[in-house]
Design an enzyme around this catalytic site. Structure first.
Site, PDB file in Angstrom:
ATOM      1  N   ASP A   1      13.540  22.455  -7.268  1.00 28.37           N
ATOM      2  CA  ASP A   1      12.932  21.380  -6.505  1.00 28.37           C
ATOM      3  C   ASP A   1      13.585  21.286  -5.122  1.00 28.37           C
ATOM      4  OD1 ASP A   1      12.861  21.115  -9.339  1.00 28.37           O
ATOM      5  OD2 ASP A   1      12.033  19.109  -9.139  1.00 28.37           O
ATOM      6  N   HIS A  17       8.087  11.972  -6.642  1.00 29.47           N
ATOM      7  CA  HIS A  17       8.700  13.287  -6.743  1.00 29.47           C
ATOM      8  C   HIS A  17       8.460  13.954  -5.399  1.00 29.47           C
ATOM      9  CE1 HIS A  17       9.856  17.074  -8.713  1.00 29.47           C
ATOM     10  NE2 HIS A  17      10.135  16.375  -9.793  1.00 29.47           N
ATOM     11  N   TRP A  58      15.058  28.629  -9.767  1.00 30.46           N
ATOM     12  CA  TRP A  58      16.004  27.513  -9.832  1.00 30.46           C
ATOM     13  C   TRP A  58      17.370  27.989  -9.335  1.00 30.46           C
ATOM     14  CZ3 TRP A  58      11.397  27.057 -11.784  1.00 30.46           C
ATOM     15  CH2 TRP A  58      10.855  25.801 -12.034  1.00 30.46           C
ATOM     16  N   ASP A  95      15.090  14.610  -8.909  1.00 31.70           N
ATOM     17  CA  ASP A  95      13.701  14.962  -9.198  1.00 31.70           C
ATOM     18  C   ASP A  95      12.830  13.742  -9.443  1.00 31.70           C
ATOM     19  OD1 ASP A  95      15.090  14.438 -11.587  1.00 31.70           O
ATOM     20  OD2 ASP A  95      13.533  15.418 -12.743  1.00 31.70           O
ATOM     21  N   GLU A 102       4.680  13.861  -9.420  1.00 24.58           N
ATOM     22  CA  GLU A 102       5.306  15.042 -10.026  1.00 24.58           C
ATOM     23  C   GLU A 102       4.263  16.039 -10.508  1.00 24.58           C
ATOM     24  OE1 GLU A 102       8.674  15.965 -13.460  1.00 24.58           O
ATOM     25  OE2 GLU A 102       7.528  14.093 -13.537  1.00 24.58           O
ATOM     26  N   ARG A 133      12.751   7.435 -14.157  1.00 24.14           N
ATOM     27  CA  ARG A 133      12.973   7.639 -15.581  1.00 24.14           C
ATOM     28  C   ARG A 133      14.422   8.027 -15.871  1.00 24.14           C
ATOM     29  NH1 ARG A 133       9.331  12.503 -14.999  1.00 24.14           N
ATOM     30  NH2 ARG A 133      10.669  14.343 -14.879  1.00 24.14           N
ATOM     31  N   ASP A 134      14.689   8.339 -17.120  1.00 24.05           N
ATOM     32  CA  ASP A 134      16.060   8.663 -17.543  1.00 24.05           C
ATOM     33  C   ASP A 134      16.389  10.119 -17.225  1.00 24.05           C
ATOM     34  OD1 ASP A 134      14.339   9.843 -19.314  1.00 24.05           O
ATOM     35  OD2 ASP A 134      15.379   9.176 -21.121  1.00 24.05           O
ATOM     36  N   GLU A 135      16.345  10.461 -15.959  1.00 15.48           N
ATOM     37  CA  GLU A 135      16.630  11.837 -15.546  1.00 15.48           C
ATOM     38  C   GLU A 135      17.390  11.802 -14.239  1.00 15.48           C
ATOM     39  OE1 GLU A 135      14.247  16.095 -15.295  1.00 15.48           O
ATOM     40  OE2 GLU A 135      13.292  14.330 -16.149  1.00 15.48           O
TER      41      GLU A 135
END
Length: 889
Positions: free
Chosen positions: A500, A776, A552, A487, A755, A491-493
């Site tokens: 998505d 994104h 999802w 996604d 995003e 960043r920390d993801e």
């Protein structure tokens, strides 16, 4: 120097000719993991109406035929190996003959090789360093070494080597390798392969891919060395936002597994596998992590550590953890690679040896830095960010706990180069601090990394803004398809959020061949499905404990069905069928009244919609119907007639329940939002659609033709407006540069899809730092409409693999021309339309084996001519070939 993500042209031929031969949808793959592979090809021909009358495939091993399909009078462009199961660790040549309608035959050939098809063939043991009990060989480190609190928890990668003698010439040499962590191989001082971040990310508890490399050209008689560098990666490094401690989602220590198999001319074989005979030690990489960055101290370099003749007396025996091949599978998809080098566009000095570098493009990747004039011990820090603050400084607040910082310590050579190997950053800008002397654009190169899925599509038009939008969509896909569909890369993801992925998949498939990429991901989805049928929000399943969220979890049905429709490979459905069925049964069991209210887990609704709130029961129930529809369709394809009938009847009841619960007498859908109308219109839930279309259009008009859709609705907006006769509205949205719109981000310098619509606004500056990625792909799912409706490349509702094409471009807006190309499973389809002085010209190429219904976009059917001849109709049905139409615009 890599040149970019480009669509290559099919060959120029004089007769029907196969090209792009593939085994298991990959070009000349090494180490396939099946004994019954699928062989496929595309076709090109300059002759109208040409098609494949028959084909024949023969499979050879060492020049000896092991299977012959015989001549088959079929027009399909694939065949499954029908002979005896293939042999492990074996090279094969397959020849393909095709015969056209005139009897002309053409023969081509390609190669592939099998991997280790049986677990018992693995002789390798897992190697591991015991960080807790053996610090003996740690090199001295300057106490001033810069590390954040998180970086301090990351152990230095280990260097492994094995010296061995070959007493005979080398006929063939293959190495089969993988790691719990990340690895990079070398042999006799040379890097092996060009793959990055291997073995990639899967659910390591169940599936671990191994890679196969040909090292024949690197080995020789006498002493040889095979070596590897081993880092933590997804296995034991930081993943997601769980950074309270060293994450260790799968394991605590990296492990290496490798098996070199050398065949000699006399038929004998030498095997060198990881075992207690290997030695290891730390080296110049002080730490390396996907999220936190990498530190390299050139003073600690090991010299020619993977070359013969090297003195490894101070290396320690590697820890032999024994053999366990239970989770190993052959790699099935293309690995991550560096696909493009981007020279720095601008360097701005900030004083005291600190510079801000602009690549001009937001990417996922890393920097290759040239250092000149440094003294031994000089430290250079590289911080990465997507944007700049108003004062020109690097913006990093949206990285959250990801450090995204690399370090280099100079050894004092006149010229040095630094490029990390076990990290990846999402960035456009890099702050370089501590650089000696003057930094120039020639010293900095951005290197874009992503899964090397073959490019499949191309679109461009007369409007530079739309071309920039398409570029942003493509770069968003490249930056987020890094082993799994993530996604965001910064960043920390960086997690595989399921909504998505399913929302963007049609756009992704128009741009690249993503069949194996998503098929590999679906295997982890099936693994993560709970016993009662729920699907986690992210795949591979880490971090979140949520299961069964509407839109999802519906990736379990939407992704396999979409792959089947795009590529025509029913094996995807066969593998996914158990997950599809269990998922819809899970929702049905919790919601016997057929309105999906129960077991909705996180229920994010139409995520990041603007200023409205789409009714969540409407969204959930619409997706319930969609999943049931695709499950019924999959059952029909698989010949499961009883299940197809049962799920078909269930869909009818859900649609009826939806209308009764959510649609009033005036055709308004509860909530009265754009997405609230788009979902039932797109999913076929409204038998009387005119009222819903009217309300959708009214909402857009009262907002001055401005969108409110979030993730769930944005992909549907332009296609639905176009389908129901409102292309003018779709084009207004396409060209809009007011907030919120795609054009707004482009006007403010975006080079990827943001995003959030409000990632940055003139009024408020940067959006919420808790979740604000500038790379994104979800809101870029409008790309499907650009290919299918603006370019006009789509397929009939019952078609799969684009065998029955629908060519229906929709000129409009500010566009005076547009062109698109797409590599279908049978071959290249392309369109180009242009309007000049009131005359429309439409050029179409239909590949052999496909048919097309062509709609010439004109208000005057009598004006239509094809190759100068009057056609007298707006719609025509054609076979393969090149066609040129003119008409009144």
């Amino acid at each position: 120097m890599t040149t970019g993500w480009l669509l290559t042209d099919p060959p120029t031929v004089e007769a029907l000719t196969p090209y792009d031969l593939r085994c298991e949808h990959r070009t000349t793959p090494l180490g396939i993991g099946t004994a019954k592979p699928r062989l496929s090809w595309r076709l090109a021909s300059p002759v109208r109406g040409d098609r494949q009358e028959a084909f024949r495939v023969r499979l050879l091993r060492d020049g000896v035929q092991v299977w012959d399909s015989g001549w088959r009078t079929e027009d399909q462009t694939y065949v499954d190996h029908g002979g005896a199961p293939l042999t492990s660790q074996t090279d094969y040549v397959w020849t393909l003959e095709v015969r056209d309608t005139g009897g002309h035959q053409t023969e081509v050939s390609a190669t592939f090789a099998t991997g280790l098809l049986n677990k018992e063939e693995w002789e390798a043991h897992w190697l591991e360093h015991d960080y807790d009990t053996d610090p003996k060989f740690e090199p001295p480190v300057d106490r001033a070494e810069p590390r954040s609190v998180r970086q301090a928890t990351i152990a230095p990668p280990r260097y492994y080597r094995r010296s061995f003698e070959l007493r005979q010439p080398v006929a063939r040499a293959r190495v089969y390798a993988t790691a719990h962590g990340l690895y990079q191989l070398s042999a006799n001082g040379q890097r092996v392969g060009a793959d990055e971040l291997t073995p990639g990310w899967t659910d390591y508890r169940e599936r671990l891919a191994y890679q196969t490399y040909d090292v024949t050209h690197l080995l020789r008689e006498g002493e040889n060395v095979i070596g590897a560098v081993l880092g933590e990666g997804w296995w034991s490094g930081y993943v997601g936002w769980d950074t309270r401690s060293h994450a260790h989602h799968y394991g605590k220590k990296p492990q290496l597994l490798a098996q070199l198999v050398v065949d000699h001319p006399d038929g004998s074989r030498t095997v060198v596998a990881t075992d207690a005979a290997w030695v290891e030690r730390p080296g110049p990489i002080r730490f390396a992590d996907l999220l936190m960055g990498e530190s390299y101290d050139a003073r600690l370099e090991l010299g020619d550590w993977s070359s013969p003749g090297y003195d490894a007396a101070d290396w320690a025996p590697a820890g032999d953890m024994g053999a366990d091949p239970s989770t190993l599978i052959a790699a099935t998809t293309e690995p991550v690679r560096v696909t493009e080098d981007l020279p720095a566009r601008e360097v701005t000095a900030r004083g005291n040896g600190r510079f801000i570098v602009d690549l001009g493009q937001n990417i996922a990747g890393r920097i290759r830095l040239r250092i000149r004039g440094a003294q031994a011990g000089d430290r250079i820090r590289l911080r990465h960010g997507e944007m700049l603050e108003s004062d020109g400084e690097l913006y990093t607040a949206n990285l959250r706990t990801a450090d995204a910082t690399d370090y280099f310590v100079s050894a004092g050579a006149a010229e040095e180069y630094f490029e990390p190997i076990f990290t990846v950053h999402g960035f456009r800008y890099v702050e370089i601090d501590g650089y000696p002397g003057e930094l120039t654009t020639e010293d900095v190169t951005g290197r874009a990394l992503h899964s090397d899925t073959p490019v499949a599509g191309r679109f461009e038009c007369s409007d530079p803004g739309v071309n920039q939008l398409l570029s942003n969509i493509r770069w968003g896909q490249r930056g987020n398809f890094v082993s799994v569909p993530t996604d965001c890369p910064q960043r920390d993801e960086r997690l595989g959020w399921t909504a998505d992925a399913q929302i963007f998949l049609p756009t992704a498939a128009y741009q690249a061949d993503v069949l194996t990429f998503f098929d590999n991901w679906l295997a982890d989805l099936a693994t993560a499905q709970t016993d009662d049928g729920a699907i986690p929000d992210v795949i591979p399943h880490v971090i979140t404990g949520r299961h069964g969220t509407p839109a999802w979890a519906d990736a379990a049905t939407i992704v396999p069905w979409t792959l089947y429709r795009m590529y025509g490979d029913d094996r995807v459905l066969r593998k996914a069928w158990p997950s599809m069925r269990r998922w819809v049964d899970y929702v049905h069991g919790a919601n016997p009244d057929l309105i999906w209210r129960n077991r909705t887990s996180g229920h994010y609704g139409d995520w990041l919609q603007v200023g409205v709130r789409t009714d969540r029961d409407v969204l959930a129930t619409a997706y319930f119907a969609r999943s049931v529809e695709f499950t019924a369709a999959a059952a029909r394809v698989l010949g499961l007639e009883e299940e197809a009938a049962a799920y078909g009847e269930l869909w009818e009841r859900i649609a009826e329940a939806f209308r009764k619960e959510f649609v009033d007498a005036e055709g308004k859908v509860r909530g009265d939002t754009q997405t609230g109308y788009l979902l039932p219109l797109a999913f076929g839930l409204l038998p009387e659609e005119d009222a819903a279309v009217k309300h959708l259009v009214a909402d857009l008009e009262q907002r001055d033709r401005s969108l409110t859709t979030g993730f769930a609705g944005v992909a549907l907006l332009c296609p639905i407006l176009t389908k129901y006769g409102h292309s003018d509205l779709a084009y207004d949205l396409l060209h809009d540069d007011r907030y919120p719109s795609w054009g707004y981000s482009i006007k403010h310098g975006a080079t990827t899809i943001w995003e959030r619509w409000d990632g940055w606004t003139e009024e408020n500056g940067f959006g919420p730092v808790a979740m604000n990625s500038f790379n994104h792909y979800s809101l870029g799912s409008v790309g499907e409409w650009l290919y299918a409706d603006v370019g006009g490349i789509s397929q009939a509702p019952e078609s799969v693999g684009f065998r029955d094409l629908v060519i229906r471009p929709r000129p409009g807006g500010r566009l005076t021309w547009a062109q698109g190309s797409y590599d279908t499973p049978t071959g290249r389809v392309s369109t180009r339309w242009e309007i000049t002085d009131g005359v429309l010209r439409l050029d179409v190429v239909v590949p052999p084996g496909a048919t097309a219904t062509i709609h010439v976009p004109t208000p005057d059917p009598d004006s239509v001519r094809e190759s100068g001849q009057p056609l007298g109709q707006q719609v025509c049905r054609v076979g393969s070939g090149t066609y040129s139409f003119t008409a009144t615009a």
